[in-house]
Design a protein around this motif. Structure first.
Motif: not given
Length: 286
Positions: A33, A35, A278, A281-282
């Motif tokens: 994904a 990361t 998500r 990654a943030a």
């Protein structure tokens, strides 16, 4: 260490062979994904996480290759389990202890009295897992173990020339009553996941921390990964703690030391990574 080298930390917790497989699955799924947590400035590994941490910090194991290795036959591994009698001893040691150090001393005595394979046989198994990753990497890698006599947590790294990486990982994986006590540089060590299952407090001072912990448990004596993550966050870090979901727990089976459960565990970790992609990654991309 410069401030630019204290930005990111990856903490890999304890959890047996299934836990190691699950951690690899999570890391691979997150990399898919986009990361890649293996770029962390600091890697902390305890027990199962010590093996995975040494592998990823070495730079010699691409995540796709590590993932595939968990799907094959577990050649060279020794099947083991914590029997009911040993589990009772652990529980009594926990109930009678007030601190992680006292708990460690009690388990150290259990480990010293147990009949296991020889230290040389156990070390050979760990060396087989690490393959070409036999030297401490140039980057920051911390391997935890518990002093069997004092009960104190030891954070082993490449700064101690007396302790090789293979020996440090062997010590970190020395489950009391299952595997032999590891004797290194004048100390006797047992499993690094006994002080806490993640030892995430060792990432204090880092800006962004991801904790991947196959065991999310805690008690009045052993601090949980979630509690350690909360403490890091309270000190100003951005933290994500990943522990097994229901599907992953089912994939582990009843015996985390069963080599045949690695494949289900690594697949479950890869699948679970999607739920965290998500948020991770943030955090990691800042």
């Amino acid at each position: 260490m410069t401030e630019t080298a204290r930005r990111t930390a990856l903490v890999l917790g304890a959890g047996g062979l299934t836990g190691a497989g699950w951690e690899i699955g999570v890391l691979y799924g997150l990399a898919e994904a986009s990361t890649d947590l293996t770029t962390a400035d600091l890697v902390v590994g305890s027990s199962a996480g010590a093996v995975v941490g040494a592998q990823v910090a070495s730079g010699k194991f691409p995540l796709d290759a590590l993932y595939e290795s968990q799907l094959g036959d577990p050649v060279g591994e020794l099947a083991a389990r914590l029997g009911p009698g040993q589990i009772v001893k652990y529980a009594l040691a926990m109930l009678r202890s007030r601190t992680p150090e006292e708990y460690g001393r009690r388990l150290g005595r259990i480990a010293g009295a147990a009949t296991t394979v020889t230290p040389a046989v156990r070390r050979q198994v760990i060396a087989g897992r690490l393959g070409p990753a036999t030297e401490w990497p140039g980057r920051r890698l911390v391997i935890t173990a518990v002093d069997a006599d004092s009960g104190e947590l030891a954070a082993l790294d490449g700064a101690d020339a007396q302790v090789s990486l293979v020996d440090a990982v062997t010590a970190s994986c020395a489950i009391p009553g299952v595997w032999p006590v590891a004797e290194l540089a004048g100390h006797r060590y047992i499993d690094g996941g006994l002080h806490s299952t993640a030892n995430a407090h060792l990432a204090a001072g880092y800006e962004r921390v991801v904790v991947v912990a196959p065991s999310g448990t805690g008690s009045k004596v052993v601090v949980s990964p979630a509690a350690q993550g909360a403490a890091l966050a309270a000190a100003g870090a951005r933290v994500e703690v990943i522990t097994p979901d229901a599907e992953s727990k089912r994939a582990f089976g009843r015996n985390p030391l069963d080599p045949t459960r690695r494949a289900p565990a690594v697949r479950a970790g890869r699948a679970q990574a999607a739920a965290h992609a998500r948020a991770v990654a943030a955090l990691w991309g800042q």
